[in-house]
Design a protein around this motif. Structure first.
Motif, PDB file in Angstrom:
ATOM      1  N   VAL A  54       0.913  -1.261   0.057  1.00 59.63           N
ATOM      2  CA  VAL A  54      -0.128  -0.021  -0.237  1.00 59.63           C
ATOM      3  C   VAL A  54       0.888   1.532  -0.085  1.00 59.63           C
ATOM      4  CG1 VAL A  54      -1.663   1.378   1.239  1.00 59.63           C
ATOM      5  CG2 VAL A  54      -1.767  -1.102   1.138  1.00 59.63           C
ATOM      6  N   ASP A  55       0.768   2.133  -0.975  1.00 61.96           N
ATOM      7  CA  ASP A  55       1.610   3.456  -1.042  1.00 61.96           C
ATOM      8  C   ASP A  55       0.559   4.604  -0.615  1.00 61.96           C
ATOM      9  OD1 ASP A  55       3.839   1.963  -2.107  1.00 61.96           O
ATOM     10  OD2 ASP A  55       2.815   2.244  -4.415  1.00 61.96           O
ATOM     11  N   PHE A  56       1.097   5.099   0.190  1.00 62.97           N
ATOM     12  CA  PHE A  56       0.653   6.337   0.739  1.00 62.97           C
ATOM     13  C   PHE A  56       1.499   7.712   0.161  1.00 62.97           C
ATOM     14  CE2 PHE A  56      -0.945   3.395   3.776  1.00 62.97           C
ATOM     15  CZ  PHE A  56      -2.392   3.721   3.816  1.00 62.97           C
ATOM     16  N   VAL A  57       0.647   8.741  -0.177  1.00 58.74           N
ATOM     17  CA  VAL A  57       1.503   9.940  -0.703  1.00 58.74           C
ATOM     18  C   VAL A  57       1.078  11.101   0.263  1.00 58.74           C
ATOM     19  CG1 VAL A  57       2.047  11.538  -2.549  1.00 58.74           C
ATOM     20  CG2 VAL A  57       1.992   9.152  -2.988  1.00 58.74           C
ATOM     21  N   ILE A  58       1.748  11.694   0.954  1.00 54.86           N
ATOM     22  CA  ILE A  58       1.490  12.787   1.788  1.00 54.86           C
ATOM     23  C   ILE A  58       2.196  13.838   1.524  1.00 54.86           C
ATOM     24  CG2 ILE A  58       1.599  13.591   4.359  1.00 54.86           C
ATOM     25  CD1 ILE A  58       1.344  10.651   5.189  1.00 54.86           C
ATOM     26  N   GLU A  59       1.611  15.027   1.324  1.00 53.22           N
ATOM     27  CA  GLU A  59       2.177  16.204   0.832  1.00 53.22           C
ATOM     28  C   GLU A  59       1.637  17.543   1.786  1.00 53.22           C
ATOM     29  OE1 GLU A  59       1.155  16.936  -3.233  1.00 53.22           O
ATOM     30  OE2 GLU A  59       2.672  15.436  -3.965  1.00 53.22           O
ATOM     31  N   PRO A  60       2.438  18.623   1.749  1.00 49.58           N
ATOM     32  CA  PRO A  60       2.169  19.846   2.512  1.00 49.58           C
ATOM     33  C   PRO A  60       0.630  20.234   1.864  1.00 49.58           C
ATOM     34  CG  PRO A  60       4.349  19.998   1.775  1.00 49.58           C
ATOM     35  CD  PRO A  60       3.693  18.650   1.123  1.00 49.58           C
ATOM     36  N   ASP A  61      -0.153  21.029   2.860  1.00 49.36           N
ATOM     37  CA  ASP A  61      -1.337  21.545   2.169  1.00 49.36           C
ATOM     38  C   ASP A  61      -0.684  22.709   1.513  1.00 49.36           C
ATOM     39  OD1 ASP A  61      -2.760  19.799   3.828  1.00 49.36           O
ATOM     40  OD2 ASP A  61      -3.004  20.986   5.655  1.00 49.36           O
ATOM     41  N   VAL A  62      -1.656  23.006   0.543  1.00 49.97           N
ATOM     42  CA  VAL A  62      -1.582  24.306  -0.374  1.00 49.97           C
ATOM     43  C   VAL A  62      -2.560  25.371   0.134  1.00 49.97           C
ATOM     44  CG1 VAL A  62      -1.703  24.815  -2.673  1.00 49.97           C
ATOM     45  CG2 VAL A  62      -0.684  22.594  -2.066  1.00 49.97           C
ATOM     46  N   PHE A  63      -1.979  26.392   0.289  1.00 52.22           N
ATOM     47  CA  PHE A  63      -2.905  27.470   0.465  1.00 52.22           C
ATOM     48  C   PHE A  63      -2.953  28.695  -0.502  1.00 52.22           C
ATOM     49  CE2 PHE A  63      -1.269  25.794   4.574  1.00 52.22           C
ATOM     50  CZ  PHE A  63      -2.646  25.254   5.201  1.00 52.22           C
ATOM     51  N   SER A  64      -4.010  29.220  -0.504  1.00 55.03           N
ATOM     52  CA  SER A  64      -4.188  30.317  -1.665  1.00 55.03           C
ATOM     53  C   SER A  64      -3.660  31.728  -1.140  1.00 55.03           C
ATOM     54  CB  SER A  64      -5.633  30.401  -2.080  1.00 55.03           C
ATOM     55  OG  SER A  64      -5.977  31.386  -3.034  1.00 55.03           O
ATOM     56  N   VAL A  65      -2.911  32.248  -2.070  1.00 54.33           N
ATOM     57  CA  VAL A  65      -2.493  33.687  -1.660  1.00 54.33           C
ATOM     58  C   VAL A  65      -2.965  34.792  -2.614  1.00 54.33           C
ATOM     59  CG1 VAL A  65      -0.590  35.425  -1.377  1.00 54.33           C
ATOM     60  CG2 VAL A  65      -0.488  33.005  -0.533  1.00 54.33           C
ATOM     61  N   LYS A  66      -3.874  35.535  -2.204  1.00 53.24           N
ATOM     62  CA  LYS A  66      -4.547  36.513  -3.407  1.00 53.24           C
ATOM     63  C   LYS A  66      -3.871  37.873  -2.882  1.00 53.24           C
ATOM     64  CE  LYS A  66      -8.811  38.137  -5.128  1.00 53.24           C
ATOM     65  NZ  LYS A  66     -10.289  38.327  -5.151  1.00 53.24           N
ATOM     66  N   ILE A  67      -3.682  38.532  -4.088  1.00 54.81           N
ATOM     67  CA  ILE A  67      -2.969  40.155  -3.885  1.00 54.81           C
ATOM     68  C   ILE A  67      -4.162  41.117  -4.253  1.00 54.81           C
ATOM     69  CG2 ILE A  67      -1.529  41.670  -4.751  1.00 54.81           C
ATOM     70  CD1 ILE A  67      -0.204  39.400  -3.327  1.00 54.81           C
ATOM     71  N   ASN A  68      -4.395  41.879  -3.247  1.00 54.85           N
ATOM     72  CA  ASN A  68      -5.505  43.066  -3.779  1.00 54.85           C
ATOM     73  C   ASN A  68      -4.563  44.389  -3.623  1.00 54.85           C
ATOM     74  OD1 ASN A  68      -7.517  41.584  -3.166  1.00 54.85           O
ATOM     75  ND2 ASN A  68      -7.513  41.705  -1.028  1.00 54.85           N
ATOM     76  N   SER A  69      -4.442  44.744  -4.913  1.00 53.33           N
ATOM     77  CA  SER A  69      -3.818  46.044  -5.063  1.00 53.33           C
ATOM     78  C   SER A  69      -4.589  47.145  -5.153  1.00 53.33           C
ATOM     79  CB  SER A  69      -3.049  46.247  -6.666  1.00 53.33           C
ATOM     80  OG  SER A  69      -2.238  45.168  -6.542  1.00 53.33           O
ATOM     81  N   ILE A  70      -4.176  48.421  -4.193  1.00 56.81           N
ATOM     82  CA  ILE A  70      -4.991  49.533  -4.195  1.00 56.81           C
ATOM     83  C   ILE A  70      -4.069  50.980  -4.893  1.00 56.81           C
ATOM     84  CG2 ILE A  70      -6.348  51.203  -2.730  1.00 56.81           C
ATOM     85  CD1 ILE A  70      -6.573  48.530  -0.880  1.00 56.81           C
ATOM     86  N   GLY A  71      -4.552  51.525  -5.620  1.00 60.25           N
ATOM     87  CA  GLY A  71      -3.786  52.672  -6.198  1.00 60.25           C
ATOM     88  C   GLY A  71      -2.969  52.467  -7.300  1.00 60.25           C
ATOM     89  N   ASN A  72      -2.161  53.194  -7.712  1.00 62.31           N
ATOM     90  CA  ASN A  72      -1.398  53.249  -9.019  1.00 62.31           C
ATOM     91  C   ASN A  72      -0.022  52.079  -8.720  1.00 62.31           C
ATOM     92  OD1 ASN A  72      -3.454  55.057  -9.929  1.00 62.31           O
ATOM     93  ND2 ASN A  72      -2.315  56.759  -9.132  1.00 62.31           N
ATOM     94  N   GLY A  73      -0.442  51.165  -9.127  1.00 60.61           N
ATOM     95  CA  GLY A  73       0.660  50.091  -9.085  1.00 60.61           C
ATOM     96  C   GLY A  73       0.171  48.683  -9.403  1.00 60.61           C
ATOM     97  N   SER A  74       1.258  47.686  -9.432  1.00 62.07           N
ATOM     98  CA  SER A  74       0.562  46.548  -9.662  1.00 62.07           C
ATOM     99  C   SER A  74       1.540  45.390  -9.054  1.00 62.07           C
ATOM    100  CB  SER A  74       0.679  45.864 -11.028  1.00 62.07           C
ATOM    101  OG  SER A  74       1.977  46.105 -11.678  1.00 62.07           O
TER     102      SER A  74
END
Length: 348
Positions: A54-74
């Motif tokens: 029996v093979d088990f693959v355990i990986e780190p949890d993946v989390f979402s990072v979202k950027i909110n830009s405010i003003g004149n820039g990116s």
């Protein structure tokens, strides 16, 4: 908990349940082998038929990072799926004349326009705020006057109107710096700044034109010289003029520019506008009288004469008499006419 390789001896046909416990912020992403099924946190094999793995693959949890830009820039990228224990660097690009004013969220660290995120344990947002860069405008005044506002801070996108107020009897001589534009006689606008700057303002006294007019034979003198047709003076100036009558003339009157007369001196001070000095000189009048001795007379007993005038006196001897002599007042006798001309003084 399963760590590494785990070997177990199971009888044929026996049901096996394997409980799986992953490390914090890790999850089983794959479990297969021996015909079993993974459900919840357990892998169940209904019946072991043969030797199997029996093979088990355990990986780190993946989390979402979202950027909110405010003003004149990116920010690039504007989102990312980040495994636990990993890090991601985001590139921040402010637009021209803007800067990064704040970065918050995801335990992020900002350095040299780079945002680093690591070791997050949940989905999160990063708020990146851009603000216009501000520049300082300093006003420098020369002369007598004021400006409003005196100083200020502006962004490249702002507009500021400066109102200039010269003191009484002064004017705006020059305005320079900050690429200012004149809106009206006393208002200047500054906009689209790209750096700190100085707005230099100069005020100067208003110069009023003093005209002069002379009627008759004489001069208005300033510093011992005849005044030009027009000269200038400011409200703070005081000018002293001298009145000079030519020979056989005399000063009669003067006015204009709110001046004051003292004998042959005419003083002007604190002019408030252009003006004209008018001086009048008139010829001196000389009194002449006549007298006759003997039997005869002159056509006039006397009168008034100026240096430029001519008066003819007729000599009238009585019958049987003739003129023996006539003198006085530099006259000239021609036949019976005694002419007075170029008289220099009162005479007889």
């Amino acid at each position: 908990m399963i760590k590494g390789d785990n070997n177990h001896k199971i009888a044929l046909g026996e049901m096996v349940r394997i409980d799986v416990s992953s490390a914090e912020f890790h999850s089983v992403v794959k479990a297969q082998g021996c015909g079993g099924k993974y459900s919840g946190k357990s892998y169940v094999i209904e019946s072991v038929e043969k030797y199997c793995v029996v093979d088990f693959v355990i990986e780190p949890d993946v989390f979402s990072v979202k950027i909110n830009s405010i003003g004149n820039g990116s920010v690039s990228p504007n989102s990312w799926q980040l495994p636990f224990g990993s890090e991601k660097v985001f590139t921040v690009t402010p637009e021209q004349y803007s800067y990064v004013s704040s970065v918050e969220g995801c335990q992020s660290v900002m350095s040299d326009n780079k945002i680093t995120v690591k070791n997050i344990s949940n989905d999160c947002n990063i708020d990146v705020a851009f603000a216009p860069r501000s520049f300082e405008v300093v006003t420098q005044l020369n002369g007598l006057g004021t400006v409003s506002p005196t100083n200020g801070r502006m962004t490249h996108f702002d507009k500021q109107v400066f109102t200039l107020s010269p003191n009484e009897h002064h004017k705006i001589a020059s305005v320079s710096g900050c690429s200012s534009q004149q809106l009206s006689d006393n208002q200047y606008m500054v906009e689209s700044l790209t750096d700190n700057c100085s707005l230099e303002i100069s005020f100067s006294p208003i110069k009023y034109t003093i005209d002069s007019r002379v009627t008759g034979d004489g001069n208005i003198l300033f510093k011992e010289q005849p005044v030009p047709t027009a000269m200038t003076m400011t409200h703070s100036d005081t000018y002293l003029f001298m009145l000079e009558a030519k020979p056989h003339s005399e000063f009669e009157s003067i006015d204009g520019c709110n001046g004051s007369i003292d004998g042959s001196k005419y003083r002007i001070q604190h002019p408030v506008s252009d003006c004209t000095i008018s001086a009048v000189f008139s010829e001196k009048e000389y009194q002449y009288t006549t007298s006759a001795k003997g039997s005869g007379s002159l056509s006039s007993a006397g009168g008034v004469i100026t240096h430029s005038e001519v008066v003819d006196l007729t000599v009238e001897p009585e019958k049987y008499f003739e003129l023996s002599s006539i003198t006085g007042c530099n006259g000239i006798l021609t036949d019976t006419t005694y002419r007075l001309a170029g008289v220099l003084t009162t005479a007889k």
